[in-house]
Design a protein around this motif. Structure first.
Motif, PDB file in Angstrom:
ATOM      1  N   LEU A  63      12.199  17.770  73.320  1.00 39.54           N
ATOM      2  CA  LEU A  63      11.381  18.402  74.343  1.00 39.54           C
ATOM      3  C   LEU A  63      12.371  18.875  75.402  1.00 39.54           C
ATOM      4  O   LEU A  63      13.055  18.054  76.022  1.00 39.54           O
ATOM      5  CB  LEU A  63      10.403  17.422  74.989  1.00 39.54           C
ATOM      6  N   ALA A  64      12.460  20.168  75.616  1.00 42.46           N
ATOM      7  CA  ALA A  64      13.467  20.667  76.554  1.00 42.46           C
ATOM      8  C   ALA A  64      13.050  22.032  77.077  1.00 42.46           C
ATOM      9  O   ALA A  64      12.200  22.723  76.496  1.00 42.46           O
ATOM     10  CB  ALA A  64      14.835  20.760  75.880  1.00 42.46           C
ATOM     11  N   ARG A  65      13.688  22.426  78.168  1.00 37.78           N
ATOM     12  CA  ARG A  65      13.489  23.746  78.767  1.00 37.78           C
ATOM     13  C   ARG A  65      14.863  24.289  79.144  1.00 37.78           C
ATOM     14  O   ARG A  65      15.598  23.641  79.895  1.00 37.78           O
ATOM     15  CB  ARG A  65      12.573  23.655  79.986  1.00 37.78           C
ATOM     16  N   ILE A  66      15.217  25.426  78.591  1.00 37.77           N
ATOM     17  CA  ILE A  66      16.546  25.994  78.780  1.00 37.77           C
ATOM     18  C   ILE A  66      16.425  27.450  79.212  1.00 37.77           C
ATOM     19  O   ILE A  66      15.359  28.058  79.109  1.00 37.77           O
ATOM     20  CB  ILE A  66      17.388  25.907  77.488  1.00 37.77           C
ATOM     21  N   GLY A  67      17.525  28.014  79.694  1.00 36.32           N
ATOM     22  CA  GLY A  67      17.538  29.411  80.069  1.00 36.32           C
ATOM     23  C   GLY A  67      17.662  30.316  78.849  1.00 36.32           C
ATOM     24  O   GLY A  67      18.227  29.927  77.822  1.00 36.32           O
ATOM     25  N   ASP A  68      17.118  31.516  78.980  1.00 35.51           N
ATOM     26  CA  ASP A  68      17.282  32.517  77.927  1.00 35.51           C
ATOM     27  C   ASP A  68      18.563  33.292  78.226  1.00 35.51           C
ATOM     28  O   ASP A  68      18.549  34.464  78.607  1.00 35.51           O
ATOM     29  CB  ASP A  68      16.056  33.439  77.902  1.00 35.51           C
ATOM     30  N   ASP A  69      19.687  32.604  78.077  1.00 34.80           N
ATOM     31  CA  ASP A  69      20.996  33.160  78.408  1.00 34.80           C
ATOM     32  C   ASP A  69      22.010  32.707  77.360  1.00 34.80           C
ATOM     33  O   ASP A  69      21.652  32.025  76.389  1.00 34.80           O
ATOM     34  CB  ASP A  69      21.428  32.749  79.824  1.00 34.80           C
ATOM     35  N   ASP A  70      23.260  33.077  77.546  1.00 40.44           N
ATOM     36  CA  ASP A  70      24.283  32.727  76.551  1.00 40.44           C
ATOM     37  C   ASP A  70      24.420  31.215  76.403  1.00 40.44           C
ATOM     38  O   ASP A  70      24.585  30.706  75.281  1.00 40.44           O
ATOM     39  CB  ASP A  70      25.632  33.345  76.941  1.00 40.44           C
ATOM     40  N   PHE A  71      24.355  30.486  77.506  1.00 36.75           N
ATOM     41  CA  PHE A  71      24.475  29.032  77.423  1.00 36.75           C
ATOM     42  C   PHE A  71      23.255  28.433  76.702  1.00 36.75           C
ATOM     43  O   PHE A  71      23.381  27.462  75.948  1.00 36.75           O
ATOM     44  CB  PHE A  71      24.638  28.414  78.805  1.00 36.75           C
ATOM     45  N   GLY A  72      22.069  28.988  76.933  1.00 33.19           N
ATOM     46  CA  GLY A  72      20.888  28.527  76.215  1.00 33.19           C
ATOM     47  C   GLY A  72      21.005  28.775  74.725  1.00 33.19           C
ATOM     48  O   GLY A  72      20.645  27.929  73.907  1.00 33.19           O
ATOM     49  N   ARG A  73      21.527  29.955  74.370  1.00 35.90           N
ATOM     50  CA  ARG A  73      21.725  30.255  72.949  1.00 35.90           C
ATOM     51  C   ARG A  73      22.773  29.335  72.330  1.00 35.90           C
ATOM     52  O   ARG A  73      22.693  28.998  71.136  1.00 35.90           O
ATOM     53  CB  ARG A  73      22.088  31.736  72.792  1.00 35.90           C
ATOM     54  N   MET A  74      23.747  28.895  73.118  1.00 35.47           N
ATOM     55  CA  MET A  74      24.725  27.911  72.636  1.00 35.47           C
ATOM     56  C   MET A  74      24.013  26.621  72.242  1.00 35.47           C
ATOM     57  O   MET A  74      24.302  26.027  71.199  1.00 35.47           O
ATOM     58  CB  MET A  74      25.769  27.621  73.724  1.00 35.47           C
ATOM     59  N   GLY A  75      23.064  26.195  73.077  1.00 33.04           N
ATOM     60  CA  GLY A  75      22.313  24.984  72.774  1.00 33.04           C
ATOM     61  C   GLY A  75      21.497  25.120  71.507  1.00 33.04           C
ATOM     62  O   GLY A  75      21.507  24.227  70.641  1.00 33.04           O
ATOM     63  N   MET A  76      20.772  26.229  71.368  1.00 32.39           N
ATOM     64  CA  MET A  76      19.951  26.425  70.181  1.00 32.39           C
ATOM     65  C   MET A  76      20.800  26.443  68.908  1.00 32.39           C
ATOM     66  O   MET A  76      20.397  25.891  67.878  1.00 32.39           O
ATOM     67  CB  MET A  76      19.155  27.718  70.309  1.00 32.39           C
ATOM     68  N   ALA A  77      21.980  27.060  68.993  1.00 23.52           N
ATOM     69  CA  ALA A  77      22.870  27.096  67.821  1.00 23.52           C
ATOM     70  C   ALA A  77      23.353  25.698  67.464  1.00 23.52           C
ATOM     71  O   ALA A  77      23.403  25.320  66.282  1.00 23.52           O
ATOM     72  CB  ALA A  77      24.054  28.021  68.096  1.00 23.52           C
TER      73      ALA A  77
END
Length: 307
Positions: A63-77
């Motif tokens: 359960l998390a909330r992240i930014g729709d940015d490069d760092f957020g995409r790093m997390g999803m990857a």
């Protein structure tokens, strides 16, 4: 994961990118030091613990909330690569992901400043949206890097369904009696233990732990760094597990590794004392490598150390 597959461990997770500089020693106020190295890597206490649990064999969901940015995409990857369920991760348009600025010293210790970013918007609604997931898991874990209302609702739902709740109270802040009473295992370090207990502990870890048990925590498992850990439960003598002598590279993520490995062990049915042994060994291995993610060991590595 498919929609009909439950997780073993659900993490109410913080996420940030770690911006890590290596310097000889702590920086004095107003001083500038030249760094010998710099890196950007995945971080956040919740994300780190989730990766640790996954590497210990647990099926993990966030359960998390992240930014729709490069760092957020790093997390999803990262989470995709680790096999972690991200169906309940919200990517907030127009918001920045969290960032941790970390100074690592020559002796392996560190100082950290965290900006939580989009994670500040994680709330009770996110837990309610994941009610089915929380009802089907075995362990729910969180830290104090996420808003208390998100943890409180997730723990309420998990407890009602018979799951264990695990709270790493870092960074330390006062906790309500309502939240503490919903915690099955509280995992502070010594400084966090004293802050949570308030001024009446008189410098005694035993007294501080007793106060938290009296407020409703079912177990208090204090991490002691190189000295190991100590378990407190009402009606039982404290159980101390010594640390392991390891060659320390840095201590980033050691506490998160402990939390995640503990959650995974509890989820596979280990008794608390046995899970404590797995967590202690995993944390010891984590300090032998640089960085939070690179330091998190696999299940086979921990099993070999214990054996």
């Amino acid at each position: 994961m498919d929609d009909d597959v439950n997780a073993d461990v659900v993490c109410v997770a913080s996420w940030n990118a770690d911006l890590i500089s290596r310097v000889a020693r702590p920086v004095a106020r107003g001083e500038t030091l030249m760094a010998s190295d710099f890196s950007i890597s995945p971080g956040g206490k919740g994300s780190n613990a989730a990766v640790a649990a996954a590497r210990q064999g647990a099926r993990v969901a966030l359960l998390a909330r992240i930014g729709d940015d490069d760092f957020g995409r790093m997390g999803m990857a990262l989470w995709h690569d680790e096999g972690i369920d991200t169906r309940h991760v919200e990517q907030a348009a127009g918001e920045r992901s969290g960032v941790a600025q970390i100074l690592v010293y020559d002796d392996g210790d560190n100082s950290i400043a965290v900006y939580p970013g989009a994670g500040t918007g994680l709330g009770a609604r996110h837990a309610q949206a994941a009610a089915t997931l929380l009802a089907g898991c075995r362990v729910v874990m969180a830290s104090c890097e996420v808003p208390a209302e998100a943890t409180l609702e997730a723990f309420r739902l998990a407890r009602a369904a018979g799951a264990l709740t695990l709270l790493n109270p870092a960074p330390a802040r006062p906790l309500s009696d309502e939240l503490i009473s919903l915690v099955d295992v509280l995992t502070p370090n010594e400084s966090e233990l004293y802050l949570l207990a308030g001024p009446a502990h008189a410098g005694s870890a035993d007294e501080a732990a007793a106060q938290l048990l009296a407020r409703g925590a079912r177990a208090v498992l204090v991490t002691l760094g190189a000295a190991g850990c100590r378990l407190y439960q009402a009606g039982h003598a404290p159980l101390t597990m010594p640390g392991r002598a390891m060659a320390v590279r840095d201590t980033i993520g050691a506490g998160d590794t402990f939390t995640g490995a503990l959650a995974a062990a509890l989820a596979r049915g280990e008794p608390l004392a046995g899970a404590m042994q797995w967590a202690n060994a995993a944390a010891a291995l984590s300090v032998t490598r640089h960085g939070a993610i690179d330091g998190i060991p696999r299940l086979a590595d921990v099993a070999a150390l214990i054996a």
